[in-house]
Write a protein that holds these residues in place. Structure first.
Motif, PDB file in Angstrom:
ATOM      1  N   VAL A  89     -11.546  22.489  31.357  1.00 21.72           N
ATOM      2  CA  VAL A  89     -11.252  23.756  30.478  1.00 21.72           C
ATOM      3  C   VAL A  89      -9.298  23.859  29.944  1.00 21.72           C
ATOM      4  CG1 VAL A  89     -10.485  26.350  30.372  1.00 21.72           C
ATOM      5  CG2 VAL A  89     -12.228  25.436  31.394  1.00 21.72           C
ATOM      6  N   LEU A  90     -10.252  24.110  28.141  1.00 20.93           N
ATOM      7  CA  LEU A  90      -9.293  23.082  27.304  1.00 20.93           C
ATOM      8  C   LEU A  90      -7.667  24.590  27.349  1.00 20.93           C
ATOM      9  CD1 LEU A  90     -11.088  21.364  24.392  1.00 20.93           C
ATOM     10  CD2 LEU A  90      -9.386  20.529  27.538  1.00 20.93           C
ATOM     11  N   GLU A  91      -6.980  24.132  26.566  1.00 23.51           N
ATOM     12  CA  GLU A  91      -5.739  25.278  26.179  1.00 23.51           C
ATOM     13  C   GLU A  91      -5.243  26.769  27.395  1.00 23.51           C
ATOM     14  OE1 GLU A  91      -6.230  27.007  22.510  1.00 23.51           O
ATOM     15  OE2 GLU A  91      -7.338  25.621  21.270  1.00 23.51           O
ATOM     16  N   LYS A  92      -5.558  26.595  28.405  1.00 18.41           N
ATOM     17  CA  LYS A  92      -5.917  26.877  29.424  1.00 18.41           C
ATOM     18  C   LYS A  92      -3.751  27.766  29.328  1.00 18.41           C
ATOM     19  CE  LYS A  92      -6.305  27.591  33.971  1.00 18.41           C
ATOM     20  NZ  LYS A  92      -6.632  26.621  35.277  1.00 18.41           N
ATOM     21  N   ASN A  93      -4.232  28.800  28.507  1.00 16.65           N
ATOM     22  CA  ASN A  93      -2.948  29.338  28.257  1.00 16.65           C
ATOM     23  C   ASN A  93      -1.940  30.433  29.178  1.00 16.65           C
ATOM     24  OD1 ASN A  93      -4.642  31.020  28.326  1.00 16.65           O
ATOM     25  ND2 ASN A  93      -4.320  32.077  26.962  1.00 16.65           N
ATOM     26  N   ASP A  94      -0.316  29.389  29.778  1.00 20.61           N
ATOM     27  CA  ASP A  94       0.505  30.013  30.605  1.00 20.61           C
ATOM     28  C   ASP A  94       1.282  30.947  29.600  1.00 20.61           C
ATOM     29  OD1 ASP A  94       1.678  30.324  32.462  1.00 20.61           O
ATOM     30  OD2 ASP A  94       2.178  28.567  32.858  1.00 20.61           O
ATOM     31  N   SER A  95       0.551  31.996  29.873  1.00 21.05           N
ATOM     32  CA  SER A  95       1.615  32.857  29.614  1.00 21.05           C
ATOM     33  C   SER A  95       3.531  33.195  29.712  1.00 21.05           C
ATOM     34  CB  SER A  95       0.719  34.397  29.355  1.00 21.05           C
ATOM     35  OG  SER A  95       1.257  34.317  31.290  1.00 21.05           O
ATOM     36  N   ALA A  96       3.878  32.349  30.825  1.00 18.92           N
ATOM     37  CA  ALA A  96       5.259  32.064  31.028  1.00 18.92           C
ATOM     38  C   ALA A  96       5.855  30.933  30.142  1.00 18.92           C
ATOM     39  CB  ALA A  96       5.242  31.438  32.340  1.00 18.92           C
ATOM     40  N   GLU A  97       4.314  30.310  29.168  1.00 14.17           N
ATOM     41  CA  GLU A  97       5.230  29.756  28.030  1.00 14.17           C
ATOM     42  C   GLU A  97       5.409  30.729  26.870  1.00 14.17           C
ATOM     43  OE1 GLU A  97       2.998  26.651  27.807  1.00 14.17           O
ATOM     44  OE2 GLU A  97       2.691  25.838  29.696  1.00 14.17           O
ATOM     45  N   ARG A  98       5.555  31.926  26.735  1.00 11.29           N
ATOM     46  CA  ARG A  98       5.297  32.036  25.549  1.00 11.29           C
ATOM     47  C   ARG A  98       6.789  32.619  24.606  1.00 11.29           C
ATOM     48  NH1 ARG A  98       1.816  38.113  24.936  1.00 11.29           N
ATOM     49  NH2 ARG A  98       0.104  36.772  25.553  1.00 11.29           N
ATOM     50  N   LEU A  99       6.591  32.297  23.651  1.00 15.61           N
ATOM     51  CA  LEU A  99       7.870  32.173  22.915  1.00 15.61           C
ATOM     52  C   LEU A  99       8.648  32.889  22.671  1.00 15.61           C
ATOM     53  CD1 LEU A  99       6.675  30.548  19.146  1.00 15.61           C
ATOM     54  CD2 LEU A  99       7.761  29.003  21.159  1.00 15.61           C
ATOM     55  N   PRO A 100      10.600  33.630  22.662  1.00 17.81           N
ATOM     56  CA  PRO A 100      11.084  34.121  22.379  1.00 17.81           C
ATOM     57  C   PRO A 100      10.709  35.077  21.152  1.00 17.81           C
ATOM     58  CG  PRO A 100      12.176  32.191  22.223  1.00 17.81           C
ATOM     59  CD  PRO A 100      10.738  32.064  22.745  1.00 17.81           C
ATOM     60  N   SER A 101      10.211  36.416  21.245  1.00 24.94           N
ATOM     61  CA  SER A 101       9.764  36.691  19.817  1.00 24.94           C
ATOM     62  C   SER A 101      10.113  38.081  19.762  1.00 24.94           C
ATOM     63  CB  SER A 101       8.440  36.639  18.892  1.00 24.94           C
ATOM     64  OG  SER A 101       7.759  37.321  20.087  1.00 24.94           O
ATOM     65  N   PHE A 102      10.246  39.019  18.142  1.00 27.01           N
ATOM     66  CA  PHE A 102      10.470  40.943  18.456  1.00 27.01           C
ATOM     67  C   PHE A 102      10.117  40.876  17.509  1.00 27.01           C
ATOM     68  CE2 PHE A 102      12.840  44.322  17.588  1.00 27.01           C
ATOM     69  CZ  PHE A 102      13.092  44.856  18.300  1.00 27.01           C
ATOM     70  N   ALA A 103       9.235  42.308  17.415  1.00 24.69           N
ATOM     71  CA  ALA A 103       8.432  42.797  16.653  1.00 24.69           C
ATOM     72  C   ALA A 103       9.238  44.408  16.216  1.00 24.69           C
ATOM     73  CB  ALA A 103       7.194  42.830  16.673  1.00 24.69           C
ATOM     74  N   GLU A 192      11.038  26.389  20.201  1.00 24.10           N
ATOM     75  CA  GLU A 192      12.816  25.463  21.239  1.00 24.10           C
ATOM     76  C   GLU A 192      13.637  24.897  20.489  1.00 24.10           C
ATOM     77  OE1 GLU A 192       8.973  25.224  20.967  1.00 24.10           O
ATOM     78  OE2 GLU A 192       8.156  26.034  23.466  1.00 24.10           O
ATOM     79  N   ASN A 193      13.154  24.617  19.714  1.00 23.40           N
ATOM     80  CA  ASN A 193      14.031  23.718  18.562  1.00 23.40           C
ATOM     81  C   ASN A 193      14.617  24.715  18.147  1.00 23.40           C
ATOM     82  OD1 ASN A 193      12.440  24.734  16.935  1.00 23.40           O
ATOM     83  ND2 ASN A 193      11.856  22.307  16.380  1.00 23.40           N
ATOM     84  N   GLY A 194      14.986  25.860  17.845  1.00 25.42           N
ATOM     85  CA  GLY A 194      15.446  26.337  17.030  1.00 25.42           C
ATOM     86  C   GLY A 194      14.848  27.128  15.532  1.00 25.42           C
ATOM     87  N   ASP A 195      13.485  26.537  15.094  1.00 20.49           N
ATOM     88  CA  ASP A 195      13.329  26.838  14.210  1.00 20.49           C
ATOM     89  C   ASP A 195      12.358  28.206  14.150  1.00 20.49           C
ATOM     90  OD1 ASP A 195      13.684  24.826  13.255  1.00 20.49           O
ATOM     91  OD2 ASP A 195      11.635  23.558  13.476  1.00 20.49           O
ATOM     92  N   LEU A 196      13.379  28.943  13.193  1.00 16.93           N
ATOM     93  CA  LEU A 196      12.372  30.750  13.443  1.00 16.93           C
ATOM     94  C   LEU A 196      11.513  30.591  12.336  1.00 16.93           C
ATOM     95  CD1 LEU A 196      16.549  31.941  12.465  1.00 16.93           C
ATOM     96  CD2 LEU A 196      14.758  32.249  14.578  1.00 16.93           C
ATOM     97  N   TYR A 197      10.603  31.497  13.140  1.00 15.17           N
ATOM     98  CA  TYR A 197       9.114  31.840  11.688  1.00 15.17           C
ATOM     99  C   TYR A 197       8.987  33.480  11.984  1.00 15.17           C
ATOM    100  CZ  TYR A 197       7.859  27.259  12.236  1.00 15.17           C
ATOM    101  OH  TYR A 197       7.713  26.068  12.652  1.00 15.17           O
ATOM    102  N   ILE A 198       8.524  33.846  10.514  1.00 14.27           N
ATOM    103  CA  ILE A 198       8.408  35.340  10.409  1.00 14.27           C
ATOM    104  C   ILE A 198       7.067  36.030  10.004  1.00 14.27           C
ATOM    105  CG2 ILE A 198       8.626  34.917   7.555  1.00 14.27           C
ATOM    106  CD1 ILE A 198      10.132  37.606   7.698  1.00 14.27           C
ATOM    107  N   GLY A 199       6.321  36.893  10.502  1.00 10.49           N
ATOM    108  CA  GLY A 199       4.892  37.078  10.389  1.00 10.49           C
ATOM    109  C   GLY A 199       4.638  38.231  10.107  1.00 10.49           C
ATOM    110  N   THR A 200       3.548  39.316  10.172  1.00 11.26           N
ATOM    111  CA  THR A 200       3.313  40.703   9.514  1.00 11.26           C
ATOM    112  C   THR A 200       2.354  41.018  10.223  1.00 11.26           C
ATOM    113  OG1 THR A 200       1.907  39.694   7.699  1.00 11.26           O
ATOM    114  CG2 THR A 200       4.378  40.156   7.148  1.00 11.26           C
ATOM    115  N   ARG A 201       2.923  41.907  10.402  1.00 12.60           N
ATOM    116  CA  ARG A 201       0.945  42.577  11.603  1.00 12.60           C
ATOM    117  C   ARG A 201       0.814  44.320  10.762  1.00 12.60           C
ATOM    118  NH1 ARG A 201       2.868  43.946  17.536  1.00 12.60           N
ATOM    119  NH2 ARG A 201       3.644  40.922  17.837  1.00 12.60           N
TER     120      ARG A 201
END
Lengths: 223, 223
Positions: A89-103, A192-201
């Motif tokens: 089973v691939l990509e077992k996602n561990d929700s603890a690894e979630r990126l810091p984000s803000f919406a 993790e390296n500090g790079d910032l991303y911006i997304g829209t919903r």
DNA sequence: TTGTCGGCCGATCGCCGACAA
DNA sequence: TTGTCGGCGATCGGCCGACAA
């Protein structure tokens, strides 16, 4: 598309099954999410649930709207799933690894033409690099990428009384280019390296949920 | 699309064969007008000229560029064209019925952002309704349609010393929307009932004429 | 803490006659 | 006759603190 980035854009309510995991395919649910009125009555009897294996998952973003979505390939498996358990089973996602984000949901003032963006204090202090608070009017230029890798720059200032975080220069071009309106959401992410991303919903502009066209599946094909 | 309107946009150099008329289809010419390099050497021997009957003509305009073009359906006819002469030749165009029109190549000043349009005197006096010349600064608002039926308004003034015809308000939005640049042309037309129309002709931005990719038709398939 | 408002300043748009090609 | 230019006034974008929810 990077999984964590994709996940931050969808929000925590969306859960993707990992590759090779077992899922039930639910035809009625699928039909109701399309805008086409599927008449199960005229089709051969369709089971309510179909046991499947997820054979592949592609994380994608719409080139124009930035809307993120996934393409999953499902392979039907019978009760005889011998040998299935051997598959990793691939990509077992561990929700603890979630990126810091803000919406934040955009207000009228945020999306007004000729305006800036009011950055919630929590976001300004935890997501972005710290400002020079000793300065009279702390100021920095934030550089972030959208889901397509395109670069956007925003002037981030702390001003007014009481002090508040704001985006000024760069914000309106972003709003216009992405055609954002009040009610749409914006998501900031920090890798993790500090790079910032911006997304829209986008605000749900109708169509999903199937209120208008109730499927005829229940009544005819049974439950 | 109205034939006279279409014709005014193409200019007088373009002649359309009427429906049911006899024409020669010229494969090499057709190939050279496409950007695809057709290698007649690998194809079965193609005649230089093919006698055809024009079975239909559709006059069209590109939804974005406004470029006008035609789709013609050709039916091959042999030497035995018995019964052909019975067919009525439609759309026999009488060039005397041509609409009054005026074309101008846009100058740098015409297409400059923030500028107006210098209306040649002849055009201002023969195509548009007469201004009130007794006024100090004669002024009127012209309403015209493009090939898609969309309406455009232009403020038409006569001012300066010496007096000259100019378009002011409305012109720049038209130029921006149609993405016109210096070298492109504009065509004004007046229908019998006085209705005004505006069309555009793009400056040849390369591609046609076949200078780059000479067809191999001549040398191999014969002439 | 933060959404909205009015003030205000600077940049751009676009209208103008002058002038010369 | 008409293409281009500089001037300049009106409009708009967008940055600001005040204020109140």
């Amino acid at each position: 598309l990077d999984f964590k980035l994709w996940q931050a854009c969808t929000g925590s309510t969306v859960q993707m099954p990992p590759v090779n995991s077992k899922v039930y395919y639910f035809p009625q649910g699928h039909a109701e999410h399309t805008l086409i009125d599927v008449d199960f009555g005229v089709l051969p009897r369709v089971p309510a649930l179909i046991l499947c294996r997820v054979s592949s998952v592609k994380l994608l973003a719409h080139p124009e709207t930035d809307e993120v979505y996934a393409k999953m390939k499902l392979v039907r498996i019978g009760n005889d799933d011998s040998g299935y358990d051997d598959l990793e089973v691939l990509e077992k996602n561990d929700s603890a690894e979630r990126l810091p984000s803000f919406a934040k949901i955009l207000t009228q003032s945020d999306s007004n033409n000729g305006g800036g963006f009011s950055v919630p204090r929590y976001c300004g202090e935890t997501i972005f690099p710290p400002l020079d608070y000793s300065a009279d009017k702390p100021l920095q230029t934030l550089v972030m990428k959208d889901v397509h890798g395109q670069i956007w720059k925003f002037k981030h200032v702390l001003r007014g009384a009481p002090k508040r975080h704001l985006f000024t220069t760069g914000w309106s071009v972003f709003v216009n280019r992405k055609k954002l309106i009040a009610g749409d959401s914006i998501v900031f992410m920090k890798k993790e390296n500090g790079d910032l991303y911006i997304g829209t919903r986008r605000y749900k502009r109708g169509g999903i949920g199937g209120t208008a066209s109730l499927s005829r599946w229940n009544s005819i094909a049974g439950n």
